[in-house]
Motif scaffolding. Structure first.
Motif, PDB file in Angstrom:
ATOM      1  N   THR A  90       0.833  -1.209   0.000  1.00  0.00           N
ATOM      2  CA  THR A  90       0.000   0.000   0.000  1.00  0.00           C
ATOM      3  C   THR A  90       0.863   1.253   0.000  1.00  0.00           C
ATOM      4  OG1 THR A  90      -0.240  -0.208   2.416  1.00  0.00           O
ATOM      5  CG2 THR A  90      -2.059  -1.018   1.061  1.00  0.00           C
ATOM      6  N   ASN A  91       1.931   1.253   0.783  1.00  0.00           N
ATOM      7  CA  ASN A  91       2.824   2.415   0.771  1.00  0.00           C
ATOM      8  C   ASN A  91       3.536   2.552  -0.570  1.00  0.00           C
ATOM      9  OD1 ASN A  91       3.248   4.036   3.477  1.00  0.00           O
ATOM     10  ND2 ASN A  91       2.765   1.931   4.056  1.00  0.00           N
ATOM     11  N   MET A  92       3.909   1.424  -1.168  1.00  0.00           N
ATOM     12  CA  MET A  92       4.532   1.471  -2.494  1.00  0.00           C
ATOM     13  C   MET A  92       3.604   2.135  -3.506  1.00  0.00           C
ATOM     14  SD  MET A  92       5.486  -1.699  -5.020  1.00  0.00           S
ATOM     15  CE  MET A  92       3.724  -1.946  -5.364  1.00  0.00           C
ATOM     16  N   TRP A  93       2.334   1.714  -3.514  1.00  0.00           N
ATOM     17  CA  TRP A  93       1.406   2.287  -4.478  1.00  0.00           C
ATOM     18  C   TRP A  93       1.069   3.739  -4.152  1.00  0.00           C
ATOM     19  CZ3 TRP A  93       0.539   1.347  -9.223  1.00  0.00           C
ATOM     20  CH2 TRP A  93       0.701   0.057  -9.739  1.00  0.00           C
ATOM     21  N   LYS A  94       1.097   4.110  -2.905  1.00  0.00           N
ATOM     22  CA  LYS A  94       0.894   5.524  -2.566  1.00  0.00           C
ATOM     23  C   LYS A  94       2.001   6.366  -3.183  1.00  0.00           C
ATOM     24  CE  LYS A  94       0.383   8.679   1.393  1.00  0.00           C
ATOM     25  NZ  LYS A  94      -0.959   9.235   1.089  1.00  0.00           N
ATOM     26  N   VAL A  95       3.238   5.900  -3.067  1.00  0.00           N
ATOM     27  CA  VAL A  95       4.358   6.630  -3.672  1.00  0.00           C
ATOM     28  C   VAL A  95       4.170   6.730  -5.183  1.00  0.00           C
ATOM     29  CG1 VAL A  95       6.841   6.568  -4.150  1.00  0.00           C
ATOM     30  CG2 VAL A  95       5.999   5.995  -1.864  1.00  0.00           C
ATOM     31  N   ILE A  96       3.883   5.611  -5.825  1.00  0.00           N
ATOM     32  CA  ILE A  96       3.759   5.585  -7.289  1.00  0.00           C
ATOM     33  C   ILE A  96       2.617   6.485  -7.752  1.00  0.00           C
ATOM     34  CG2 ILE A  96       3.187   4.129  -9.268  1.00  0.00           C
ATOM     35  CD1 ILE A  96       4.536   1.781  -7.725  1.00  0.00           C
ATOM     36  N   LEU A  97       1.460   6.346  -7.132  1.00  0.00           N
ATOM     37  CA  LEU A  97       0.290   7.084  -7.586  1.00  0.00           C
ATOM     38  C   LEU A  97       0.402   8.579  -7.307  1.00  0.00           C
ATOM     39  CD1 LEU A  97      -2.520   4.572  -6.571  1.00  0.00           C
ATOM     40  CD2 LEU A  97      -1.682   5.071  -8.878  1.00  0.00           C
ATOM     41  N   GLU A  98       0.976   8.948  -6.174  1.00  0.00           N
ATOM     42  CA  GLU A  98       1.085  10.365  -5.877  1.00  0.00           C
ATOM     43  C   GLU A  98       2.135  11.033  -6.760  1.00  0.00           C
ATOM     44  OE1 GLU A  98       1.259  11.017  -1.628  1.00  0.00           O
ATOM     45  OE2 GLU A  98      -0.924  10.696  -1.512  1.00  0.00           O
ATOM     46  N   GLU A  99       3.131  10.277  -7.216  1.00  0.00           N
ATOM     47  CA  GLU A  99       4.066  10.817  -8.198  1.00  0.00           C
ATOM     48  C   GLU A  99       3.375  11.069  -9.537  1.00  0.00           C
ATOM     49  OE1 GLU A  99       7.331   8.088  -8.407  1.00  0.00           O
ATOM     50  OE2 GLU A  99       8.369   8.975  -6.683  1.00  0.00           O
ATOM     51  N   LYS A 100       2.273  10.351  -9.773  1.00  0.00           N
ATOM     52  CA  LYS A 100       1.507  10.518 -11.003  1.00  0.00           C
ATOM     53  C   LYS A 100       0.363  11.521 -10.858  1.00  0.00           C
ATOM     54  CE  LYS A 100       3.715   7.747 -13.749  1.00  0.00           C
ATOM     55  NZ  LYS A 100       4.372   8.263 -14.990  1.00  0.00           N
ATOM     56  N   GLY A 101       0.285  12.180  -9.718  1.00  0.00           N
ATOM     57  CA  GLY A 101      -0.686  13.249  -9.553  1.00  0.00           C
ATOM     58  C   GLY A 101      -1.951  12.885  -8.812  1.00  0.00           C
TER      59      GLY A 101
END
Length: 295
Positions: A56-67
């Motif tokens: 979940t933290n990994m996807w938070k990083v990825i998705l928030e980098e994408k806006g």
């Protein structure tokens, strides 16, 4: 224990749980600007399991980098499923099939989208004991050695599919044991403390899990295959998520991890003071892998 009344009370429960959300937000200067509109915000269920905290933290990083903006809601498995069915969450990243979470699939198959795609294909579930417990190698050995374990199996979250399967296992093997629920951190602490004292302990566990790199444990043979064979980990979304977040939905479907990748991610997240910092480090070191998911 099944959460039979959870759908009726989910709105109140989620409102309360918002106070306990793991924000785990990093420095906004390191990511693309996130939209503040509701359409760009993803409500993500999170379970207090090591691999779930990691991904979940990994996807938070990825998705928030994408806006996108990602909000965590720390809940148990049963509540996450009910919240997805009621459109109060967008995604839950961990559904174990075909055995562990089969009850949730059956209960919510018409109200929640369960992905056909999997992000981890070699998951394993079973009862474990320390390697030094020579008397027990199979679940069938437990009754004749019940005095070693004081007839207790140390468990974790009562709403987890694996706990429900373990209850079935007690019946299938006619085990004169009590399954004690707690939480994953509490169960892991008990295992480590028992091993420090060279004492016997039996508990349900799963792979991938970081504890297998920290202490020597062995799975007990399960000749009746109550826990099943290899499990696969899927994700689940609310109905309509695919239309509302088309590119994110495809990214989740593209997501695949092997033993080394998930193991390293879990270690980074566990060792960091803030789980999000550990996830950021892993994302930075695995840009090529993530680019394949986002293709």
């Amino acid at each position: 224990m099944r959460f039979l009344s959870v759908k009726k009370n989910i709105t109140i429960f989620l409102t309360i749980m918002l106070l306990a959300v793991l924000t785990a937000c990093g420095d906004s200067g390191d990511k693309a600007e996130s939209s503040s509109s509701d359409s760009e915000t993803i409500e993500m269920g999170q379970i207090n399991w090591a691999e779930n905290i990691a991904v979940t933290n990994m996807w938070k990083v990825i998705l928030e980098e994408k806006g996108y903006e990602v909000n965590f809601h720390l809940l148990d498995m049963g509540t996450i499923m009910a919240a997805l069915a009621n459109d109060e969450l967008d995604v839950g990243l961990e559904v174990w099939l075909p055995v562990q979470d089969a009850n949730y699939l059956e209960q919510y198959k018409d109200e929640v989208h369960f992905s056909e795609e999997t992000w981890y294909d070699q998951a394993k579930v079973g009862l474990v004991v320390p390697e030094y417990v020579d008397e027990v190698d199979s679940i069938e050995d437990l009754n004749e050695n019940s005095n070693l374990f004081e007839s207790v199996i140390v468990g974790f979250d009562p709403g987890a599919g694996t706990m429900e399967v373990t209850e079935d296992l007690l019946v299938e093997y006619d085990l004169d044991y009590e399954l004690l629920p707690s939480s994953e951190p509490a169960m892991i602490t008990e295992i480590k403390e028992a091993i420090e004292k060279q004492e016997p302990i039996v508990a349900p566990l799963w792979s991938p899990h970081r504890i297998f790199s920290e202490v020597d444990l062995k799975y007990l043979d399960d000749p009746k295959l109550v826990y099943g064979g290899a499990e696969k980990i899927h994700h689940a979304t609310r109905i309509g998520f695919e239309e509302d977040f088309t590119e994110v939905d495809q990214w989740f479907k593209n997501w695949k991890m092997d033993d080394d990748q998930i193991g390293t991610l879990m270690s980074y997240v566990a060792d960091a003071e803030n789980p999000l910092d550990g996830a950021k480090q892993w994302v930075e070191e695995n840009e090529d892998i993530i680019a394949e998911w986002l293709n």
